[in-house]
Design a protein around this motif. Sequence first.
Motif, PDB file in Angstrom:
ATOM      1  N   LEU A  39       0.839  -1.201   0.000  1.00  0.00           N
ATOM      2  CA  LEU A  39       0.000   0.000   0.000  1.00  0.00           C
ATOM      3  C   LEU A  39       0.877   1.254   0.000  1.00  0.00           C
ATOM      4  N   LEU A  40       1.565   1.454  -1.120  1.00  0.00           N
ATOM      5  CA  LEU A  40       2.478   2.588  -1.296  1.00  0.00           C
ATOM      6  C   LEU A  40       1.791   3.687  -2.090  1.00  0.00           C
ATOM      7  N   ALA A  41       2.196   4.925  -1.874  1.00  0.00           N
ATOM      8  CA  ALA A  41       1.668   6.040  -2.660  1.00  0.00           C
ATOM      9  C   ALA A  41       1.884   5.747  -4.137  1.00  0.00           C
ATOM     10  N   GLY A  42       0.842   5.924  -4.928  1.00  0.00           N
ATOM     11  CA  GLY A  42       0.904   5.690  -6.357  1.00  0.00           C
ATOM     12  C   GLY A  42       0.432   4.311  -6.793  1.00  0.00           C
ATOM     13  N   GLU A  43       0.261   3.387  -5.855  1.00  0.00           N
ATOM     14  CA  GLU A  43      -0.210   2.034  -6.197  1.00  0.00           C
ATOM     15  C   GLU A  43      -1.719   2.030  -6.399  1.00  0.00           C
ATOM     16  N   THR A  44      -2.158   1.240  -7.373  1.00  0.00           N
ATOM     17  CA  THR A  44      -3.583   1.085  -7.619  1.00  0.00           C
ATOM     18  C   THR A  44      -4.144   0.041  -6.665  1.00  0.00           C
ATOM     19  N   VAL A  45      -5.319   0.329  -6.127  1.00  0.00           N
ATOM     20  CA  VAL A  45      -5.995  -0.567  -5.187  1.00  0.00           C
ATOM     21  C   VAL A  45      -7.462  -0.670  -5.591  1.00  0.00           C
ATOM     22  N   ARG A  46      -8.049  -1.851  -5.380  1.00  0.00           N
ATOM     23  CA  ARG A  46      -9.481  -2.060  -5.633  1.00  0.00           C
ATOM     24  C   ARG A  46     -10.105  -2.691  -4.394  1.00  0.00           C
ATOM     25  N   ARG A  47     -11.280  -2.232  -4.060  1.00  0.00           N
ATOM     26  CA  ARG A  47     -12.038  -2.859  -2.974  1.00  0.00           C
ATOM     27  C   ARG A  47     -12.732  -4.072  -3.571  1.00  0.00           C
ATOM     28  N   LEU A  48     -12.441  -5.255  -3.035  1.00  0.00           N
ATOM     29  CA  LEU A  48     -12.969  -6.493  -3.609  1.00  0.00           C
ATOM     30  C   LEU A  48     -14.222  -6.988  -2.899  1.00  0.00           C
TER      31      LEU A  48
END
Length: 91
Positions: free
Chosen positions: A43-52
């Motif tokens: 969970l780094l700044a700039g990383e894409t994340v999706r709520r699953l």
Amino acid sequence: MFTNDPGSVYPLDEMDEREPSVVCGYDDEFPVERRERFEDMGLLAGETVRRLHTAALGDPIAFGVRGSVLCLRREDARHIRVRRVGSKDAR
């Protein structure tokens, strides 16, 4: 949940399911040790994340990050800030 403004920053726990977002950073009051732990998990700044998925009672919440699934407590997720991006902008 999110408004339609893709430039706004929100807590991770308020993300819409399956909507891609980019990690912007962490709240200042979030303990450094916890922030570093989450950064170690991707969970780094700039990383894409999706709520699953969200558990039946709303806690924990599963997120997709860098090909992994992370389950976070809602209390922790609310200290992580994200910005919504369009699907074509997600990495």
